[in-house]
Design an enzyme around this catalytic site. Structure first.
Site, PDB file in Angstrom:
ATOM      1  N   LYS A 231      -2.538  62.212  28.413  1.00 31.31           N
ATOM      2  CA  LYS A 231      -2.193  63.428  27.664  1.00 31.31           C
ATOM      3  C   LYS A 231      -2.044  64.621  28.629  1.00 31.31           C
ATOM      4  O   LYS A 231      -1.229  64.559  29.512  1.00 31.31           O
ATOM      5  CB  LYS A 231      -3.255  63.656  26.578  1.00 31.31           C
TER       6      LYS A 231
ATOM      7  N   ARG B  50      -9.088  46.538  43.790  1.00 36.88           N
ATOM      8  CA  ARG B  50      -9.790  46.628  42.499  1.00 36.88           C
ATOM      9  C   ARG B  50     -11.100  47.399  42.701  1.00 36.88           C
ATOM     10  O   ARG B  50     -11.492  48.230  41.900  1.00 36.88           O
ATOM     11  CB  ARG B  50     -10.054  45.234  41.910  1.00 36.88           C
TER      12      ARG B  50
ATOM     13  N   ASP C 287     -15.480  62.750  24.668  1.00 32.62           N
ATOM     14  CA  ASP C 287     -14.052  62.560  24.903  1.00 32.62           C
ATOM     15  C   ASP C 287     -13.442  63.956  25.005  1.00 32.62           C
ATOM     16  O   ASP C 287     -13.351  64.678  24.020  1.00 32.62           O
ATOM     17  CB  ASP C 287     -13.443  61.755  23.748  1.00 32.62           C
TER      18      ASP C 287
HETATM   19  C1  LIG Z   1      -8.693  61.699  21.944  1.00 31.58           C
HETATM   20  C2  LIG Z   1      -8.160  60.422  22.485  1.00 31.58           C
HETATM   21  N1  LIG Z   1      -8.988  59.586  23.133  1.00 31.58           N
HETATM   22  C3  LIG Z   1      -8.559  58.414  23.627  1.00 31.58           C
HETATM   23  C4  LIG Z   1      -7.240  58.016  23.482  1.00 31.58           C
HETATM   24  C5  LIG Z   1      -6.799  56.696  24.053  1.00 31.58           C
HETATM   25  O1  LIG Z   1      -6.102  56.903  25.257  1.00 31.58           O
HETATM   26  P1  LIG Z   1      -4.937  55.957  25.801  1.00 31.58           P
HETATM   27  O2  LIG Z   1      -3.819  56.020  24.811  1.00 31.58           O
HETATM   28  O3  LIG Z   1      -4.605  56.559  27.144  1.00 31.58           O
HETATM   29  O4  LIG Z   1      -5.503  54.596  25.912  1.00 31.58           O
HETATM   30  C6  LIG Z   1      -6.343  58.844  22.832  1.00 31.58           C
HETATM   31  C7  LIG Z   1      -4.943  58.430  22.670  1.00 31.58           C
HETATM   32  O5  LIG Z   1      -4.188  59.009  21.925  1.00 31.58           O
HETATM   33  C8  LIG Z   1      -6.815  60.083  22.304  1.00 31.58           C
HETATM   34  O6  LIG Z   1      -6.000  60.915  21.645  1.00 31.58           O
END
Ligand SMILES: Cc1ncc(COP(=O)(O)O)c(C=O)c1O
Length: 377
Positions: free
Chosen positions: A195, A46, A170
């Site tokens: 993604k 962890r 993000d």
């Molecule tokens: C722009 C964006 N940020 C965060 C997330 C969340 O990621 P996760 O699905 O891997 O938890 C997503 C998920 O679709 C996303 O499109």
């Protein structure tokens, strides 16, 4: 090191213990100590695992930060970053943020006293007027999901610094291949590595990169304390996916350009949302801060009924949530990824019932265009 080279040789690309060029999967929870505290840098997985660390070093190098952190999902990464704040703190976020990010802020983190305000972060004045005495950070998603709005990271980072706030970006849609928020002044970068970074629809993961030793220490403390870490198998899958990120992003870009051109000329399509279009309201900012516009396109077919007709006929675009994989995906944000956003808020944002979002994959672009053509008829 150039970008495509860094994807392959960045981080710890070869196992120092064995020379293995594919970093091994250290499927282990604990490590032998030669006397109490006499370990070789790892005590318990962890706290740290060699395969996860190889991935963390790689994303750190790709984003140009001080330290990287791998989590069990993008949402786990975002939640861990928000745990840097305290009860009574306030965060400003982009208004058409991913539905899950909206949900965790308004339904979970609000319960522990972390307050949030959602504004159009492509408008600097809107951010300024949302800053309160207890504001601690500005969280940007750029491009946004699903309307592909662009925020000027450099301008927002400057504003944040003037007010002593952290800038969190993000970077899921652009990836470090096209956009590097830390170079533009951001403090923390987040990824849903599920993604493009993974790229093959076979792993759920999240990454965070920070730009200072202090943030690195604080985030490691949260990661180790709350424990939402990524396992070694999934860390390895991500390292493997990242090696081909460059060629995948280049090919995606070229396919997307052709598809956008086709959609723009189609009579059943009312509007196309893509930051690479000169007509896009934030095109100038996009051109300044990204090297590629990405593979996400949204378009409006006028109604939920038209969207359903399209979905019933489309063949190569798989109806599924998620994005950024080798296979092209299609979704209707209002009823899928953004269903957790209240209907009146979706209407305010312009996420209509007829809005269709595609994630362009790596199939032959002629097949993709033919498919869209027959499905739109
Ligand atoms: C722009 C964006 N940020 C965060 C997330 C969340 O990621 P996760 O699905 O891997 O938890 C997503 C998920 O679709 C996303 O499109």
């Amino acid at each position: 090191m150039k970008r495509k080279t860094k994807l392959i040789h960045g981080g710890i690309s070869t196992d120092p213990a064995t020379g293995a060029v594919s970093f091994p999967i250290y499927q282990v929870s604990t490590y032998k100590q030669e006397g109490v505290g006499g370990h070789k840098g790892y005590e318990y997985s962890r706290t740290g695992n060699p395969t996860r660390f190889a991935l963390e070093e790689l994303i750190k190098d790709l984003e140009g930060g001080k330290a990287g952190f791998a989590f069990g999902s993008g949402m786990a990464a975002m939640t861990a970053v928000m745990m840097l704040f305290n009860s009574g703190d306030h965060v400003i976020l982009t208004d058409d943020v991913y539905g899950g990010s909206f949900r965790v802020m308004t339904k979970v983190l609000n319960r522990v006293g972390i307050d949030s305000t959602f504004v159009d972060t492509s408008n600097l004045e809107a951010i300024k007027s949302a800053i309160k005495p207890n504001t601690k950070a500005i969280h940007l998603e750029t491009p946004t999901n699903p309307l592909l709005k662009i925020t000027d990271i450099e301008e927002v980072s400057k504003l944040a610094k003037e007010h002593g706030l952290l800038t969190i970006v993000d970077n899921t849609f652009s990836t470090p291949y096209w956009q590097n928020p830390i170079e533009l002044g951001a403090d923390i970068v987040l990824h849903s590595a599920t993604k493009y970074l993974g790229g093959h629809s076979d792993v759920v993961a999240g990454l965070a990169v920070v730009n200072s030793e202090k943030l690195a220490e604080d985030l490691h403390f949260v990661q180790n304390s709350t424990g939402g870490v990524l396992g070694p198998q999934d860390s390895w899958l991500l390292i493997r996916g990242i090696k081909t990120l460059g060629i995948r992003m280049e090919e995606t870009e070229s396919n997307t350009r052709d598809i956008v051109q086709f959609l723009q000329g189609h009579p059943s399509v009312r509007k196309v949302f893509y930051p690479g279009l000169e007509s896009h309201p934030n095109h100038a900012i996009a051109k300044k801060q990204v090297r590629g516009f990405g593979g996400m396109v949204s378009f409006d077919v006028g109604s939920a009924e038209n969207a359903d007709k399209l979905l019933s006929k489309i063949h190569y675009f798989t109806l599924a949530e998620s994005l950024g994989a080798v296979e092209s995906l299609i979704s209707v944000p209002a009823r899928m990824t953004h269903a957790s956003i209240p209907a009146e808020r979706r209407a305010e944002l312009g996420i209509t019932e007829g809005l269709v979002r595609i994630s362009v994959g790596l199939e032959d672009v002629e097949d993709l265009i033919d498919d869209l053509k027959q499905a739109l008829e």
